[in-house]
Scaffold this motif. Structure first.
Motif, PDB file in Angstrom:
ATOM      1  N   THR A 176       0.826  -1.206   0.000  1.00  0.00           N
ATOM      2  CA  THR A 176       0.000   0.000   0.000  1.00  0.00           C
ATOM      3  C   THR A 176       0.862   1.257   0.000  1.00  0.00           C
ATOM      4  N   LEU A 177       1.915   1.287   0.804  1.00  0.00           N
ATOM      5  CA  LEU A 177       2.809   2.440   0.821  1.00  0.00           C
ATOM      6  C   LEU A 177       3.428   2.677  -0.554  1.00  0.00           C
ATOM      7  N   LEU A 178       3.780   1.604  -1.230  1.00  0.00           N
ATOM      8  CA  LEU A 178       4.406   1.739  -2.553  1.00  0.00           C
ATOM      9  C   LEU A 178       3.429   2.270  -3.589  1.00  0.00           C
ATOM     10  N   ILE A 179       2.228   1.700  -3.666  1.00  0.00           N
ATOM     11  CA  ILE A 179       1.316   2.121  -4.734  1.00  0.00           C
ATOM     12  C   ILE A 179       0.716   3.491  -4.473  1.00  0.00           C
ATOM     13  N   GLU A 180       0.731   3.939  -3.224  1.00  0.00           N
ATOM     14  CA  GLU A 180       0.234   5.281  -2.922  1.00  0.00           C
ATOM     15  C   GLU A 180       1.346   6.326  -2.965  1.00  0.00           C
ATOM     16  N   GLY A 181       2.543   5.905  -3.322  1.00  0.00           N
ATOM     17  CA  GLY A 181       3.655   6.841  -3.471  1.00  0.00           C
ATOM     18  C   GLY A 181       4.173   7.411  -2.173  1.00  0.00           C
ATOM     19  N   GLN A 182       3.917   6.748  -1.065  1.00  0.00           N
ATOM     20  CA  GLN A 182       4.305   7.300   0.232  1.00  0.00           C
ATOM     21  C   GLN A 182       5.747   6.995   0.610  1.00  0.00           C
ATOM     22  N   LEU A 183       6.433   6.224  -0.230  1.00  0.00           N
ATOM     23  CA  LEU A 183       7.846   5.948   0.010  1.00  0.00           C
ATOM     24  C   LEU A 183       8.733   6.670  -0.998  1.00  0.00           C
ATOM     25  N   ALA A 184       8.137   7.487  -1.839  1.00  0.00           N
ATOM     26  CA  ALA A 184       8.897   8.161  -2.896  1.00  0.00           C
ATOM     27  C   ALA A 184       9.922   9.120  -2.298  1.00  0.00           C
TER      28      ALA A 184
END
Length: 210
Positions: A176-184
């Motif tokens: 979820t963090l990856l697909i929502e861009g929260q680790l960018a």
């Protein structure tokens, strides 16, 4: 002299049996670009060149269509995971790791489907029998691998359901963090495959029998 009329169908005409699949595919395309609120059966009918009422022969509501999208996602995820299980071989720990990595990578490669597979209950018709079956089959396959690892003495003792929940919730959180861009990060590209391998490995270290 009589002139015969052409009976050739328009390219956007669907014979019986094609429209249901076409609606699911079109819904996924829409969900890739927009949110669930932008999806409508009438708009999909217009995009596919069929009558406004045609989709209702397959889906009575948008929630039923979304349930079918979720089922399609679970089936695609199962095939995606199976390829990695074959490569992992018979070792239960390697197979468990493959399941975790595949879960994250499928989400990254198919974010629209993944979001609907795990959408809030109000969004999708949760009582659809096909969806209940597809979701249960996915969970059962992962549980079977974890139980194999326990029987082989490779994973700690305990309730396998609780261990599976810990494993799933961690991988789901990463996905979820990856697909929502929260680790960018601007200074460094995010390597989803590396993170999936790292996190699943750390989880397995914690699950291994002391």
């Amino acid at each position: 002299m009589s002139r015969s009329r052409s009976t050739k169908k328009r390219p956007d005409a669907y014979h019986h049996g094609d429209l249901r699949r076409a609606l699911i595919d079109a819904a996924l395309r829409t969900l890739t670009r927009h949110g669930v609120e932008e999806l409508s059966l009438r708009a999909l009918a217009r995009d596919l060149g069929v009558s406004p009422r045609a989709p209702y022969r397959h889906f009575a509501t948008k929630e039923e269509l979304l349930a079918a999208v979720a089922v399609s996602g679970f089936r695609a995820s199962a095939s995606f995971t199976e390829e990695r299980l074959v490569a992992a071989g018979p070792d239960p720990l390697a197979r468990l790791r493959a399941v975790g990595e595949a879960y994250v990578l499928f989400a990254v490669q198919h974010p629209a489907a993944f979001r609907i597979m795990y959408a809030p209950y109000a969004t999708v018709n949760e009582n659809a029998p096909e969806l209940l079956r597809a979701r249960a089959e996915g969970h059962a396959a992962a549980m079977a691998i974890l139980e194999d690892a326990q029987r082989a003495g490779l994973v700690r003792e305990g309730d396998p359901m609780q261990l599976a929940l810990a494993f799933w919730s961690t991988m789901h959180g990463l996905a979820t963090l990856l697909i929502e861009g929260q680790l960018a990060r601007h200074d460094r590209p995010i390597d989803a495959a590396f993170l999936a391998t790292l996190v699943s490995g750390l989880l397995l270290d914690g699950l291994k029998r002391p």
